[in-house]
Design an enzyme around this catalytic site. Sequence first.
Site: not given
Length: 758
Positions: A33-34, A225-226, A259, A615
């Site tokens: 994603k980043t 973002d997010e 998420q 994770r």
Amino acid sequence: MKSYLQELNDVQRAAVTNTDGPVLVIAGPGSGKTRVLTYRIAHLIEEGVAPWEILALTFTNKSAREMKARIESVVGDRANRVWAGTFHSIFARILRIEAEKIGYASSFTIYDTDDSKSLMTSIIKEMNLDKNVYSANSVRSRISSAKSNLITPKAYKDNEELKLQDKISKRPYIHAIYEKYMARCQKAGAMDFDDLLFQMFRLLHQNPDNVVEKYRSKFKYILVDEFQDTNYLQYAIIKKLVKYPQSGENICVVGDDAQSIYAFRGATIDNILDFEKEFKNLKTFKLEQNYRSTEHIVQAANELIQHNQKQIPKKIWSNKGAGQKIQVLRTMTDTEEGKRIADVIQEQKNRFHLKNSEIAILYRTNSQSRIFEEYLRRYNINYKVFGGVSFYQRKEVKDLLGYLRLVINKKDEEALKRILNYPRRGIGKSSMDKIAELAATTGKTMWECLPLAQVSTKARNSIANFVKMINSFTKKMDSSNAYEIAIHVAKNCGLLANMQKDNSLEGMGRLENVNALLDAVKDFVENDELIDEATMPDKTLTSYLQNIALHTSMDNEDDDDEFVTLMSVHSAKGLEFKSIFVVGMEENLFPSFMSMESREGLDEERRLFYVAVTRAEQFLTLSFARSRYKFGEMRYNQPSRFLSEISAQHLDTSLSVGGNIGEKVGATESTGAKVFGNFKKRGPARKPKFVIDPSKFKPDSAASIKEGMKVLHIRFGEGKVLSIDGAIDNRVATILFQGVESPERRIMLKYAKLQILP
């Protein structure tokens, strides 16, 4: 093809290069994603867009710094001119420029949490309101929620539902406090953190022709973002800036509905689920390849999240190989859970050569850290608690320990100074200084000087009552074990009563930590394995406190960064470790009892578990205890329903210990249900059984439910409301029902659907 584009897979590249118009990037865990977000910005600059025409909004300063560093690696110093930062920092910058348009000076102050609480406390005092009923924390939380939903003081005052809720909670003047608070902030030329968003929207709303047009023209491209973590107010501001057809609505939001775990902070998953309704020409890109985890972990996460009703369909996959199966560890007690987790960590370190820094223990609530801290210490494994301080260093824990220390040792001056005026009993700093000065000049202990110091009459009376109380606690030690004296002190020193008045999320967490400490003392008293002739020869309070002091005094004093990470699942979002332990996988713990009465609540808990599972890179261990102490009582637990939502082919239950654990993974009972060690795969959802005719059921407003009422629940039948607690937006009722297997239930009122009986 440009070199940075060659680093991307096909879907990532498409998400980066389709720069015009509205774009939604659904980014599964570990999917890059980043990289997509930062390379998209770099690509815009490479294609000729001026850096200052790009606005990138994040949720943390760390994310913003990392974003700029990655962009700089592609486009050089031009990255520094991109408007990239958190919602609060970017909007504060704009507000500095435009402040005069909403009656502020450009040099306005930003109040931190302590400033805000201090002002709130002053207003409550000036209004002659009971500070125990109108605690600064709970009032501040209520007002923060109003701001996040764009409810002004006037709108709050005119909202009958909000006022009814406040009246029921015996705080009918919150609207007046809100009005005064906002006026005082304006007068002081100050904004709190919520105001940086609230006033930003106000600025745009009140100045559509100049300010809105100015920033719509300035920011040709907006990236968020997010996005799944945005709240109503943040999205409202974004739409103000981007709803501009002439510019092509060049907005790109990146996130993952699976998420979305911050509803308690006001985040709404509907923002990402309904994004396509707002922007009709939307292009959607799904990043579904997971570069982090092995196949067993990825497929288990897929199976889990499919049980959620509202979601954006996607299928995450991995090419990192099958890897290790997910280990499921059942223990009979929470103490045994702590020991077995430490055993497995030691084994992974020896067998797979894992470093401490590659291992994390995740839990649903911070109070769960205690038992794992204790066993990691015993095994001499360095650890660090994140998202909060170490359990025994938390203020509320140290406060109660201060009382217990003074009970057994009146010479303990640090303990005395800590608790003499906590909770407040009218012994101020001046009196404390006089007592300390007298002790220094006479050579007596501070305890001996308590009745001798020249203090005010009020302080003298308070001191006399304090001495009498502590002496009564010491006398009780002769006939009580460590737990009996600890619970007696907690109930009678005023600590518990003081904490129970704070209904904020933070206040409830502090109360939970104190109860966790009391549970630890209870476990100490009843667990014979804790006897050690050298360090803990008996079960007295003195022995317990000595053990705690020894443990906490050697808490990772070196600077070694090789530590096992302990944190809540919420704090772990965005991180990754080779080995993850998700502990406390029990009904009413994970999922939390607060979520059990609504589909939305359970879905959020499942998303939280999804975050925990994803994770892990190579090793994932899920553990639960069949019994654990809760509020001083042994509670027997059912395994979390989430465990039954993962197929047997991904699980290994060979580590489970205790009890009748003879079943094998995938074994079939006579009922045909799959048994995974100790929990059954749930079959198709059954239709709910109603004890009354649903057509005749007429639920009353949640705000009208009060303690002592008789109520009717469509599934559980008739019951009596024993108590109501929790923050006003999340009030939880304890109800005793008749004729059901578990008669006493905790139900969140806003989802409960209860009918009041005469």
